[in-house]
Design a protein around this motif. Sequence first.
Motif, PDB file in Angstrom:
ATOM      1  N   GLU A  98       0.848  -1.194   0.000  1.00  0.00           N
ATOM      2  CA  GLU A  98       0.000   0.000   0.000  1.00  0.00           C
ATOM      3  C   GLU A  98       0.877   1.236   0.000  1.00  0.00           C
ATOM      4  OE1 GLU A  98      -1.235   0.838   4.585  1.00  0.00           O
ATOM      5  OE2 GLU A  98      -2.397  -0.689   3.554  1.00  0.00           O
ATOM      6  N   CYS A  99       0.333   2.297  -0.576  1.00  0.00           N
ATOM      7  CA  CYS A  99       1.079   3.558  -0.650  1.00  0.00           C
ATOM      8  C   CYS A  99       1.238   4.131   0.758  1.00  0.00           C
ATOM      9  CB  CYS A  99       0.345   4.549  -1.544  1.00  0.00           C
ATOM     10  SG  CYS A  99       0.210   4.023  -3.263  1.00  0.00           S
ATOM     11  N   GLN A 100       2.441   4.582   1.062  1.00  0.00           N
ATOM     12  CA  GLN A 100       2.713   5.110   2.396  1.00  0.00           C
ATOM     13  C   GLN A 100       1.837   6.323   2.677  1.00  0.00           C
ATOM     14  OE1 GLN A 100       6.948   6.237   1.377  1.00  0.00           O
ATOM     15  NE2 GLN A 100       6.529   7.850   2.853  1.00  0.00           N
ATOM     16  N   ALA A 101       1.532   6.522   3.958  1.00  0.00           N
ATOM     17  CA  ALA A 101       0.600   7.570   4.373  1.00  0.00           C
ATOM     18  C   ALA A 101       1.166   8.983   4.247  1.00  0.00           C
ATOM     19  CB  ALA A 101       0.159   7.328   5.818  1.00  0.00           C
ATOM     20  N   ASP A 102       2.470   9.151   4.568  1.00  0.00           N
ATOM     21  CA  ASP A 102       3.056  10.490   4.579  1.00  0.00           C
ATOM     22  C   ASP A 102       4.556  10.398   4.371  1.00  0.00           C
ATOM     23  OD1 ASP A 102       4.208   9.867   7.197  1.00  0.00           O
ATOM     24  OD2 ASP A 102       2.213  10.252   7.999  1.00  0.00           O
ATOM     25  N   ASP A 103       5.223  11.548   4.391  1.00  0.00           N
ATOM     26  CA  ASP A 103       6.654  11.581   4.114  1.00  0.00           C
ATOM     27  C   ASP A 103       7.532  11.359   5.344  1.00  0.00           C
ATOM     28  OD1 ASP A 103       6.213  14.013   5.376  1.00  0.00           O
ATOM     29  OD2 ASP A 103       7.220  15.228   3.847  1.00  0.00           O
ATOM     30  N   ALA A 104       6.938  10.921   6.432  1.00  0.00           N
ATOM     31  CA  ALA A 104       7.699  10.637   7.661  1.00  0.00           C
ATOM     32  C   ALA A 104       7.512   9.163   8.012  1.00  0.00           C
ATOM     33  CB  ALA A 104       7.237  11.539   8.793  1.00  0.00           C
ATOM     34  N   LEU A 105       8.093   8.295   7.204  1.00  0.00           N
ATOM     35  CA  LEU A 105       7.916   6.854   7.330  1.00  0.00           C
ATOM     36  C   LEU A 105       8.880   6.278   8.364  1.00  0.00           C
ATOM     37  CD1 LEU A 105       6.398   4.421   6.183  1.00  0.00           C
ATOM     38  CD2 LEU A 105       8.095   4.293   4.370  1.00  0.00           C
ATOM     39  N   PHE A 106       8.321   5.751   9.450  1.00  0.00           N
ATOM     40  CA  PHE A 106       9.110   5.117  10.503  1.00  0.00           C
ATOM     41  C   PHE A 106       8.598   3.704  10.709  1.00  0.00           C
ATOM     42  CE2 PHE A 106       9.986   9.530  11.411  1.00  0.00           C
ATOM     43  CZ  PHE A 106      11.297   9.510  11.838  1.00  0.00           C
ATOM     44  N   GLY A 107       9.402   2.886  11.377  1.00  0.00           N
ATOM     45  CA  GLY A 107       9.023   1.507  11.648  1.00  0.00           C
ATOM     46  C   GLY A 107       9.710   0.564  10.683  1.00  0.00           C
ATOM     47  N   CYS A 108       9.270  -0.693  10.678  1.00  0.00           N
ATOM     48  CA  CYS A 108       9.859  -1.712   9.815  1.00  0.00           C
ATOM     49  C   CYS A 108       8.961  -1.924   8.600  1.00  0.00           C
ATOM     50  CB  CYS A 108      10.017  -3.022  10.577  1.00  0.00           C
ATOM     51  SG  CYS A 108      11.170  -2.895  11.963  1.00  0.00           S
ATOM     52  N   TYR A 109       9.559  -1.932   7.428  1.00  0.00           N
ATOM     53  CA  TYR A 109       8.804  -2.114   6.190  1.00  0.00           C
ATOM     54  C   TYR A 109       9.741  -2.578   5.083  1.00  0.00           C
ATOM     55  CZ  TYR A 109      10.826   2.402   4.926  1.00  0.00           C
ATOM     56  OH  TYR A 109      11.707   3.425   4.669  1.00  0.00           O
ATOM     57  N   ALA A 110       9.153  -3.065   4.005  1.00  0.00           N
ATOM     58  CA  ALA A 110       9.892  -3.380   2.780  1.00  0.00           C
ATOM     59  C   ALA A 110       9.227  -2.595   1.656  1.00  0.00           C
ATOM     60  CB  ALA A 110       9.851  -4.867   2.481  1.00  0.00           C
ATOM     61  N   GLU A 111       9.996  -2.144   0.716  1.00  0.00           N
ATOM     62  CA  GLU A 111       9.438  -1.490  -0.463  1.00  0.00           C
ATOM     63  C   GLU A 111       8.955  -2.572  -1.420  1.00  0.00           C
ATOM     64  OE1 GLU A 111      11.728   1.733  -2.276  1.00  0.00           O
ATOM     65  OE2 GLU A 111      12.977   1.719  -0.478  1.00  0.00           O
ATOM     66  N   VAL A 112       7.926  -2.245  -2.183  1.00  0.00           N
ATOM     67  CA  VAL A 112       7.426  -3.170  -3.188  1.00  0.00           C
ATOM     68  C   VAL A 112       7.800  -2.622  -4.558  1.00  0.00           C
ATOM     69  CG1 VAL A 112       5.410  -4.345  -4.136  1.00  0.00           C
ATOM     70  CG2 VAL A 112       5.504  -3.817  -1.687  1.00  0.00           C
ATOM     71  N   VAL A 113       8.560  -3.417  -5.313  1.00  0.00           N
ATOM     72  CA  VAL A 113       9.010  -3.045  -6.649  1.00  0.00           C
ATOM     73  C   VAL A 113       8.711  -4.210  -7.585  1.00  0.00           C
ATOM     74  CG1 VAL A 113      11.003  -2.394  -8.065  1.00  0.00           C
ATOM     75  CG2 VAL A 113      10.835  -1.569  -5.705  1.00  0.00           C
ATOM     76  N   ASP A 114       7.957  -3.953  -8.622  1.00  0.00           N
ATOM     77  CA  ASP A 114       7.573  -4.991  -9.592  1.00  0.00           C
ATOM     78  C   ASP A 114       6.985  -6.217  -8.907  1.00  0.00           C
ATOM     79  OD1 ASP A 114       8.326  -3.522 -11.868  1.00  0.00           O
ATOM     80  OD2 ASP A 114      10.402  -4.227 -11.736  1.00  0.00           O
ATOM     81  N   GLY A 115       6.141  -5.995  -7.897  1.00  0.00           N
ATOM     82  CA  GLY A 115       5.443  -7.087  -7.220  1.00  0.00           C
ATOM     83  C   GLY A 115       6.308  -7.912  -6.279  1.00  0.00           C
ATOM     84  N   ALA A 116       7.491  -7.419  -5.938  1.00  0.00           N
ATOM     85  CA  ALA A 116       8.382  -8.124  -5.012  1.00  0.00           C
ATOM     86  C   ALA A 116       8.777  -7.206  -3.860  1.00  0.00           C
ATOM     87  CB  ALA A 116       9.645  -8.589  -5.741  1.00  0.00           C
ATOM     88  N   ALA A 117       8.859  -7.775  -2.660  1.00  0.00           N
ATOM     89  CA  ALA A 117       9.302  -7.019  -1.496  1.00  0.00           C
ATOM     90  C   ALA A 117      10.827  -6.922  -1.539  1.00  0.00           C
ATOM     91  CB  ALA A 117       8.846  -7.692  -0.215  1.00  0.00           C
ATOM     92  N   VAL A 118      11.342  -5.700  -1.522  1.00  0.00           N
ATOM     93  CA  VAL A 118      12.799  -5.471  -1.569  1.00  0.00           C
ATOM     94  C   VAL A 118      13.190  -4.445  -0.508  1.00  0.00           C
ATOM     95  CG1 VAL A 118      12.958  -6.013  -4.025  1.00  0.00           C
ATOM     96  CG2 VAL A 118      12.588  -3.652  -3.327  1.00  0.00           C
ATOM     97  N   ARG A 119      14.456  -4.372  -0.224  1.00  0.00           N
ATOM     98  CA  ARG A 119      15.022  -3.364   0.678  1.00  0.00           C
ATOM     99  C   ARG A 119      14.268  -3.250   2.003  1.00  0.00           C
ATOM    100  NH1 ARG A 119      15.675  -0.927  -4.488  1.00  0.00           N
ATOM    101  NH2 ARG A 119      13.722   0.184  -4.389  1.00  0.00           N
ATOM    102  N   ALA A 120      14.103  -4.337   2.708  1.00  0.00           N
ATOM    103  CA  ALA A 120      13.474  -4.281   4.031  1.00  0.00           C
ATOM    104  C   ALA A 120      14.372  -3.495   4.981  1.00  0.00           C
ATOM    105  CB  ALA A 120      13.241  -5.689   4.562  1.00  0.00           C
ATOM    106  N   ILE A 121      13.739  -2.669   5.811  1.00  0.00           N
ATOM    107  CA  ILE A 121      14.494  -1.804   6.716  1.00  0.00           C
ATOM    108  C   ILE A 121      13.629  -1.445   7.923  1.00  0.00           C
ATOM    109  CG2 ILE A 121      13.754   0.305   5.544  1.00  0.00           C
ATOM    110  CD1 ILE A 121      16.570   1.447   6.040  1.00  0.00           C
ATOM    111  N   CYS A 122      14.273  -1.133   9.004  1.00  0.00           N
ATOM    112  CA  CYS A 122      13.580  -0.589  10.187  1.00  0.00           C
ATOM    113  C   CYS A 122      14.160   0.795  10.440  1.00  0.00           C
ATOM    114  CB  CYS A 122      13.791  -1.478  11.409  1.00  0.00           C
ATOM    115  SG  CYS A 122      12.950  -3.063  11.286  1.00  0.00           S
ATOM    116  N   VAL A 123      13.291   1.788  10.511  1.00  0.00           N
ATOM    117  CA  VAL A 123      13.718   3.181  10.718  1.00  0.00           C
ATOM    118  C   VAL A 123      13.173   3.616  12.070  1.00  0.00           C
ATOM    119  CG1 VAL A 123      13.613   5.531   9.842  1.00  0.00           C
ATOM    120  CG2 VAL A 123      13.618   3.610   8.243  1.00  0.00           C
ATOM    121  N   ASP A 124      14.087   4.008  12.947  1.00  0.00           N
ATOM    122  CA  ASP A 124      13.701   4.447  14.289  1.00  0.00           C
ATOM    123  C   ASP A 124      13.528   5.927  14.297  1.00  0.00           C
ATOM    124  OD1 ASP A 124      13.722   1.909  15.355  1.00  0.00           O
ATOM    125  OD2 ASP A 124      15.789   2.045  16.029  1.00  0.00           O
TER     126      ASP A 124
END
Length: 127
Positions: free
Chosen positions: A101-127
């Motif tokens: 899903e499209c992120q809610a705002d430009d201050a993305l925190f927490g753990c997530y992976a980006e979705v590119v071409d239907g695949a989860a990539v670049r998983a990260i946790c931002v504190d």
Amino acid sequence: MRGFATIGLALAMAACAPAPVAEVPADPAPVSEPQSVANPRHIDPAACEASGGYVDRRGRGQFETCVHPYADAGQSCTDNQQCDGKCVTEPDAGMTGVVGECQADDALFGCYAEVVDGAAVRAICVD
């Protein structure tokens, strides 16, 4: 020979003498105050609101930040290019056939992976 001994003794005593102490000025220049640890940067609420954002506390440190919401927040997506921000999903969503899903705002925190071409990539946790 006696002259050399006297010179040697004088040099040895000079080497043991305490080093001169630097003088401290009576009125030292004031030191600028360090930035607050609780809020290392100042957020101007009026300027934030004027730019279409709002002030919120985010991240582990709960620092104030100016947050700008995205119009497509929460919409289903399979690629970053379908969103104003990033297309995100859970870090363990899998490698193929992922719908995020499209992120809610430009201050993305927490753990997530980006979705590119239907695949989860670049998983990260931002504190």
